[in-house]
Write an enzyme that holds these catalytic residues in place. Structure first.
Site, PDB file in Angstrom:
ATOM      1  N   CYS A   1       0.859  -1.182   0.000  1.00  0.00           N
ATOM      2  CA  CYS A   1       0.000   0.000   0.000  1.00  0.00           C
ATOM      3  C   CYS A   1       0.895   1.232   0.000  1.00  0.00           C
ATOM      4  CB  CYS A   1      -0.896   0.019   1.231  1.00  0.00           C
ATOM      5  SG  CYS A   1       0.038   0.023   2.759  1.00  0.00           S
TER       6      CYS A   1
ATOM      7  N   CYS B   1       3.351   1.796   2.773  1.00  0.00           N
ATOM      8  CA  CYS B   1       4.645   1.121   2.677  1.00  0.00           C
ATOM      9  C   CYS B   1       5.655   2.050   1.996  1.00  0.00           C
ATOM     10  CB  CYS B   1       4.527  -0.154   1.850  1.00  0.00           C
ATOM     11  SG  CYS B   1       3.419  -1.368   2.548  1.00  0.00           S
TER      12      CYS B   1
ATOM     13  N   ASP C   1      -3.542  19.180 -25.597  1.00  0.00           N
ATOM     14  CA  ASP C   1      -2.505  19.255 -26.620  1.00  0.00           C
ATOM     15  C   ASP C   1      -3.211  19.592 -27.933  1.00  0.00           C
ATOM     16  OD1 ASP C   1      -0.095  18.655 -28.087  1.00  0.00           O
ATOM     17  OD2 ASP C   1      -1.080  16.788 -28.660  1.00  0.00           O
TER      18      ASP C   1
END
Lengths: 740, 43
Positions: free
Chosen positions: A26, A29, A445
């Site tokens: 997760c 961590c 863009d």
């Protein structure tokens, strides 16, 4: 090892190092590893959960790679020096998916009989409970091992996550059942377990084996689905590096050519690039003239004319003539490698997203354990029997572990992504949907996103007394022999007008200037028009002049055309509360002309930006507190797509852009971008609703468990209701209607 | 490391007081407990 010296920043003399990490379950961590690394002397580290990379700047005098790997491993994760960019780095992710799949299959195969035996009394043969125990044991111990391991690691950090909740629930359910079988009548042969609505106060031997195995199977299924979705995230760099030329034809002193690996080129080497080939590395043209498709770097659709002395970029495509190029930058210094670093830096620099479920669990777990302790204390005082008092306390732990939690996110994503796919929207990672709160700005863009990205004829201006159709006929006859994008546009226009294309003889391509040929006995020359030959209003377009027997017959304007749906789609984006901003590598004239056509304010036009400029624009807006979506299709958009809070790639675009984005639009239509924003908002809403209800049913059952009034039927019903609710709530996404 | 130990210690304290508080409450309100019933049908 990808160790490169950093540019001198004046304060920290540092080396740069990436570590490939495994074992993270997760975002918490990732934060833990980051904290651990940053505590080392002279180390500055950022950890990306999605790409499983640690990006480290360190002082080689105070620490080294081994020390950093040791630090990561000391808190229970694995670290290694990564394989070179572009190498097949899929293995750890694939191994994780295979591992989850194995555990899931085992938990389904062993858990299903346990569930049936426990729920259906007539199936309970003599000694069934011991068979159920044997079947549930590998599920609770081996299949659920990743949860136990993560929970243990969390405990070492005094933290709790979803894993802790699952692990505690499974251990409580299995441990209690084991105790009941060994030390109470529940283990007697011939005992059956019936489901009763009567509160079971004093019951010390109800078995919860089915809870242990079903929870594990459901949550593993969710994890497996998410792991498969996550694996695709690392592909952007591989796709980018795959763009580079593999080989180069190096020119030997005797004039012969030697085919070598592009990676072995050195600065100063002279190499040959034939028409249609990718340029092997950055360099300067020494011999030849040609048009080079630079869209990789600039995004601009018109090829750039090059001649001796022009700088060219590696991995761009030589469209026309033969070139001899002298290498000026190789390996990690090339523009392509810099672009790869930009994409990686954008991915690594992204703040880790803590999963909603983990955030909730971080508070929920300690509260539940405290309530279980209180329940134990209360009933111990009332019954004077530790064994009896354990029953409601264990029930609290078991009921708190909601099966439906495992379904909350995956089902919403499964339905959301399925509906999206039907509507032409491919959603890549689940994390991004959870983190995309309210996108308020959308960068668009130009080439390939708002426009078609394909050159087409805007107008044919014939000189006085000349027929425009005849002019186009002559021009198309010459251009039919050329591969230049402008030539193709002229031929396409002639075909669309139903003009028969005549045969041209003596075709000569004048690289960078134009082409000429003899058509029906007349010499036709096509080339870039001089400024005074251009018709008014064509400033933002490319104009070619057609000369027949040295007389100017007229001009043809060619431009990248705006998609017919773009203006309406941009209006829809505005209605969704988004501010559209046009971002392009093209020049000011073209940019403002396109912006005007689709209804974007002149103040919201950013032109002439290079890839790093696009990233900076995204970062600038993010620094202003805006939540930014970016829509793009080109390689030059990849880093900005990765940097944006929500990256949306056009499916007609390059693999690199698709890999770097979070959402891909199959239809090359901006309407799909508006649909994508709506769908991701709806999906996130459903995930939040699911999490709420997954917890709510179980939270409501906790007081019953504490007061010893929780019958197994109520417990099972709570689990079943919350699961059914979560699934049906997710199914509502099927009614998502694009285009409204 | 100190921070982790401190957090665990504080949590243990919270658990102990929850347990102790609930025990005291159970003792104070303790009355006749119904005989245990269970939903297992004996052979």
């Amino acid at each position: 090892m990808s160790t490169t010296a950093l540019p001198d920043t004046g304060d920290v003399a540092g080396e740069h190092l990436d570590l490939a990490l495994t074992g993270m379950t997760c975002a918490a961590c990732a934060m833990r590893i980051e904290k651990k690394l940053n505590r080392l002397d002279g180390v500055t580290a950022t950890v990306n959960y999605a790409t499983e990379r640690a990006n480290i700047t360190y002082n080689p005098a105070t620490t080294d790679a081994d020390a950093m790997i040791g630090a990561v491993e000391s808190i229970g994760y694995k670290a290694a020096l990564p394989a070179p960019i572009g190498a097949d780095t899929d293995d750890p992710a694939l191994a994780r998916i295979a591992d989850l799949r194995r555990r899931l299959l085992v938990s389904i195969a062993f858990g299903t009989p346990v569930l049936l035996l426990s729920m259906i009394a007539p199936l309970q043969f003599r000694g069934w409970q011991w068979v159920a125990l044997v079947l549930a044991a590998p599920v609770a111990a081996w299949a659920a091992y990743p949860f136990h391991h993560a929970a243990w690691r969390n405990l070492g950090q005094a933290e709790a996550s979803m894993d802790t909740l699952v692990s505690v629930g499974v251990i409580a359910a299995f441990g209690w059942s084991l105790y009941a079988l060994c030390f109470t009548q529940a283990g007697d042969l011939g005992t059956t377990m019936s489901m009763s609505l009567i509160p079971t106060r004093g019951d010390t031997h109800h078995l919860y084996l089915e809870v242990a195995s079903t929870t594990v199977a459901l949550i593993l299924a969710g994890r497996w689905f998410e792991a498969r979705a996550k694996r695709r995230a690392g592909g952007a760099l591989r796709a980018l590096m795959a763009l580079g030329a593999n080989t180069a034809s190096v020119l030997q002193p005797d004039g012969s050519e030697l085919e070598v690996e592009a990676s072995t080129l050195r600065v100063g080497d002279r190499f040959v690039v034939r028409p249609g080939e990718r340029i092997a590395t950055d360099g300067v043209v020494e011999v030849g003239a040609s048009a080079v498709d630079m869209s990789l770097v600039t995004g601009e659709s018109v090829p750039v004319e090059v001649a001796p002395g022009s700088a060219v970029t590696g991995a761009t495509i030589n469209a026309q003539g033969r070139l001899v190029v002298r290498a000026t930058r190789v390996g990690a210094d090339t523009a392509l490698a810099q672009m790869a670093r930009l994409v990686e830096a954008a991915q690594t620099g992204k703040a880790p997203v803590q999963r909603l479920a983990d955030r909730v669990a971080g508070v929920f777990v300690p509260v539940v354990i405290t309530l279980a302790a209180a329940t134990l204390g209360f009933w111990l005082a009332r019954t004077d029997s530790f064994a009896e008092a354990m029953s409601p306390a264990v029930a609290v732990l078991i009921i708190a572990c909601p099966c439906a939690l495992g379904l909350a996110t995956p089902t919403a994503l499964l339905v959301g992504t399925g509906r999206g796919a039907q509507a032409g929207i491919l959603i890549k990672g689940p994390e991004i949907l959870e983190s995309t709160r309210q996108v308020d700005t959308i960068l668009l863009d130009k080439t390939g996103t708002i426009t078609t990205g394909q050159m087409s004829v805007g107008a044919v201006h014939a000189a006085a007394g000349i027929d425009a159709t005849e002019l186009l006929q002559f021009a198309a006859a010459v251009e039919a022999a050329s591969e230049h994008p402008i030539a193709r546009a002229v031929v396409r226009e002639a075909q669309q007008q139903g003009i028969a294309i005549a045969t041209a003889d003596e075709f000569v391509a004048h690289a960078g200037v134009g082409a000429s040929a003899v058509v029906s006995g007349r010499r036709v020359h096509i080339g870039r028009a001089a400024t005074d030959e251009c018709p008014p209003g064509s400033e933002a377009m490319t104009v070619v002049a057609v000369r027949i027997d040295d007389t100017l017959w007229g001009t043809i304007t060619v431009a990248d055309t705006v998609k017919p749906t773009s203006a309406a789609a941009i209006q829809r984006l505005r209605e969704l509360g988004l501010r559209p901003i046009l971002l392009t590598g093209d020049n000011e004239l073209t940019a403002t002309a396109v912006a005007h056509e689709v209804g974007i304010q002149p103040a919201d036009v950013v032109w002439g930006v290079l890839p790093e400029g696009k990233v900076q624009q995204v970062q600038r807006l993010q620094a202003e507190g805006r939540v930014v979506a970016m829509v793009g299709d080109g390689v030059n958009d990849a880093a900005a797509l990765a940097q944006a809070d929500l990256g949306i790639a056009m499916g007609t675009g390059t693999d690199v852009a698709i890999e770097a984005s979070d959402l891909t639009l199959v239809r090359a239509d901006l309407h799909a971008a508006a649909d994508a924003i709506r769908l991701s908002r709806r999906t996130l809403g459903v995930i939040k609703g699911n999490l709420f209800w997954a917890f709510a049913y179980n939270v409501a059952a906790i007081p019953l468990a504490m007061s010893w009034s929780l019958s197994p039927v109520v417990a099972s019903a709570a689990m079943a209701f919350s699961s059914v609710f979560v699934v049906s709530n997710s199914l509502r996404l099927r009614r998502f209607n694009p285009g409204t | 490391m100190h921070r982790v130990a401190l957090r665990l210690a504080v949590f243990a304290l919270v658990l102990a007081s929850a347990f102790g508080g609930a025990y005291a409450l159970g003792s104070a309100t303790g009355g006749d407990d119904p005989a245990p019933v269970h939903d297992m049908d004996m052979p």
